[in-house]
Write an enzyme that holds these catalytic residues in place. Structure first.
Site, PDB file in Angstrom:
ATOM      1  N   ALA A  10       0.824  -1.213   0.000  1.00 51.28           N
ATOM      2  CA  ALA A  10       0.000   0.000   0.000  1.00 51.28           C
ATOM      3  C   ALA A  10       0.863   1.271   0.000  1.00 51.28           C
ATOM      4  O   ALA A  10       0.641   2.177  -0.816  1.00 51.28           O
ATOM      5  CB  ALA A  10      -0.928  -0.022   1.207  1.00 51.28           C
ATOM      6  N   VAL A  11       1.874   1.324   0.873  1.00 53.41           N
ATOM      7  CA  VAL A  11       2.669   2.562   0.970  1.00 53.41           C
ATOM      8  C   VAL A  11       3.543   2.748  -0.273  1.00 53.41           C
ATOM      9  O   VAL A  11       3.667   3.852  -0.810  1.00 53.41           O
ATOM     10  CB  VAL A  11       3.507   2.577   2.270  1.00 53.41           C
ATOM     11  CG1 VAL A  11       4.467   3.748   2.307  1.00 53.41           C
ATOM     12  CG2 VAL A  11       2.575   2.633   3.478  1.00 53.41           C
ATOM     13  N   LYS A 177       6.984   6.937  16.620  1.00 56.86           N
ATOM     14  CA  LYS A 177       6.132   6.024  15.837  1.00 56.86           C
ATOM     15  C   LYS A 177       6.166   4.633  16.458  1.00 56.86           C
ATOM     16  O   LYS A 177       5.139   3.943  16.520  1.00 56.86           O
ATOM     17  CB  LYS A 177       6.632   6.009  14.386  1.00 56.86           C
ATOM     18  CG  LYS A 177       5.795   5.182  13.417  1.00 56.86           C
ATOM     19  CD  LYS A 177       4.630   5.975  12.852  1.00 56.86           C
ATOM     20  CE  LYS A 177       3.562   5.166  12.143  1.00 56.86           C
ATOM     21  NZ  LYS A 177       3.973   4.279  11.110  1.00 56.86           N
ATOM     22  N   ASN A 181       3.033   2.315  17.634  1.00 59.08           N
ATOM     23  CA  ASN A 181       2.844   0.957  17.110  1.00 59.08           C
ATOM     24  C   ASN A 181       2.888  -0.098  18.226  1.00 59.08           C
ATOM     25  O   ASN A 181       2.142  -1.077  18.175  1.00 59.08           O
ATOM     26  CB  ASN A 181       3.888   0.636  16.028  1.00 59.08           C
ATOM     27  CG  ASN A 181       3.657   1.399  14.737  1.00 59.08           C
ATOM     28  OD1 ASN A 181       4.587   1.882  14.111  1.00 59.08           O
ATOM     29  ND2 ASN A 181       2.407   1.534  14.319  1.00 59.08           N
ATOM     30  N   SER A 247      -1.996  -2.340  10.723  1.00 60.76           N
ATOM     31  CA  SER A 247      -1.312  -3.235   9.781  1.00 60.76           C
ATOM     32  C   SER A 247      -1.131  -4.629  10.405  1.00 60.76           C
ATOM     33  O   SER A 247      -1.257  -5.644   9.718  1.00 60.76           O
ATOM     34  CB  SER A 247       0.035  -2.638   9.378  1.00 60.76           C
ATOM     35  OG  SER A 247       0.766  -2.275  10.532  1.00 60.76           O
TER      36      SER A 247
HETATM   37  O1  KPL Z   1       0.969   2.670  11.839  1.00 62.13           O
HETATM   38  C1  KPL Z   1      -0.080   2.147  12.102  1.00 62.13           C
HETATM   39  C2  KPL Z   1      -0.246   0.750  11.662  1.00 62.13           C
HETATM   40  O2  KPL Z   1      -1.366   0.281  11.504  1.00 62.13           O
HETATM   41  O3  KPL Z   1       0.774   0.091  11.435  1.00 62.13           O
HETATM   42  C3  KPL Z   1      -1.121   2.876  12.917  1.00 62.13           C
HETATM   43  C4  KPL Z   1      -0.605   4.252  13.244  1.00 62.13           C
HETATM   44  C5  KPL Z   1      -1.414   2.124  14.174  1.00 62.13           C
HETATM   45  C6  KPL Z   1      -2.384   3.119  12.149  1.00 62.13           C
HETATM   46  O4  KPL Z   1      -3.158   2.006  11.963  1.00 62.13           O
END
Ligand code: KPL
Length: 294
Positions: A10-11, A177, A181, A247
């Site tokens: 996706a990214v 981050k 997570n 994710s």
């Molecule tokens: O980075 C994310 C992920 O799902 O890996 C978050 C910030 C929790 C958003 O869903």
């Protein structure tokens, strides 16, 4: 700029469409079937189809920048697959959830400018050739080695992908981050709930306990923060992404390997080095490792 995006998740697909839209020449490199065309649904719901050259070694060698958007546990394999094709000056930008790949990257590509991009943009890939932009969050870019000190690249990303800021110390953003997570991903994966469910009072005690452990490790790592500040950030992400499935939730749902070793696992490893105990994060790490076997 001639750019190769490695990884068509996706990214990777989101960055590929945004960079192509901004006028860059984008080539895609994937492990699976080459992706040559992507239907992109923007936040405005407007749909555009982008076409790409794909899995072409010559295009990889001609690339001035290579953006690696694979899962943390796939980074080493991706680098091994591409490094012999890279031209000596190629800038390499890595983007993934979690931490713990830097040492291997520096060893594998010692002469390339190396950077890390951490993004809060949201994207969904419901089908192989379809990508939906689901959220506009900031991207932070920073160097992993001296040659990677290229702050001007933040402007390139800013123009193509929306808000992007250069970070003198990218690890500060990576720890922020990682904290988010560690708190959200394993819990939403084990409970198979959307992020927003974690706002319920039943999870509050566990989130605080996780944040206490994370804050103690961040402090020793040289990124001091408070439990209150981490909780405020975590709760605001839970709210902002309430309808999303994390994710790791999706990985467990689809019986795929998760990034737990690079999220809670990385925190546990750092805690161990500082002789700190992180039982709540360890329990989640263990539970996810068990669920990965199912
Ligand atoms: O980075 C994310 C992920 O799902 O890996 C978050 C910030 C929790 C958003 O869903």
């Amino acid at each position: 700029m001639k750019i190769t995006v490695v990884g068509a998740g996706a990214v990777g697909c989101l960055f590929a469409c945004q960079l192509q839209e901004a006028g860059h020449q984008v080539h895609l490199w994937t492990r699976r079937t080459p992706v040559t065309s992507l239907s992109f649904t923007a936040l405005t719901e407007q749909e555009t189809t982008y076409t790409f050259a794909s899995n072409d070694p010559q295009a990889l060698t001609a690339s001035e920048m290579v953006l690696i958007c694979v899962k943390a546990f796939q980074v080493n394999a991706a680098i091994s697959a591409i490094r012999h094709y890279l031209n000596a000056h190629a800038i390499v930008v890595v983007s993934h959830n979690g931490m713990g790949t830097t040492a291997d990257l520096l060893q594998a590509l010692p002469h390339h400018p190396l950077l890390f991009a951490t993004t809060s943009q949201g994207a969904l890939k419901p089908q192989q050739a379809k990508i939906i932009h689901t959220g506009q969050g900031p991207t932070f870019l920073g160097a992993l080695n001296t040659a990677g000190e290229q702050p001007q690249l933040a402007a390139l990303f800013h123009q193509a992908t929306g808000h992007c800021e250069w970070q003198a110390d990218i690890h500060a953003k990576l720890w922020q981050k990682l904290a988010i997570n560690c708190a959200i991903n394993p819990l939403t994966a084990l409970e198979q709930v959307a992020n927003g469910e974690l706002a319920a009072s039943q999870y509050r005690g566990q989130l605080i306990a996780l944040c206490e452990e994370i804050a103690s490790v961040m402090d020793k790592e040289g990124y001091p923060t408070s439990v209150e500040s981490l909780m405020t950030t975590v709760l605001s992400v839970i709210k902002a992404t309430a309808a999303n499935y994390s994710s790791m939730n999706r990985d467990i749902h689809h019986h795929r390997q998760t990034e737990i070793d690079y999220i809670s696992g990385y925190l546990i490893q750092c805690a161990h080095q500082h002789a700190l105990s992180v039982p709540n994060n360890k329990a989640l790490w263990r539970a996810i490792k068990q669920r990965e076997q199912v």
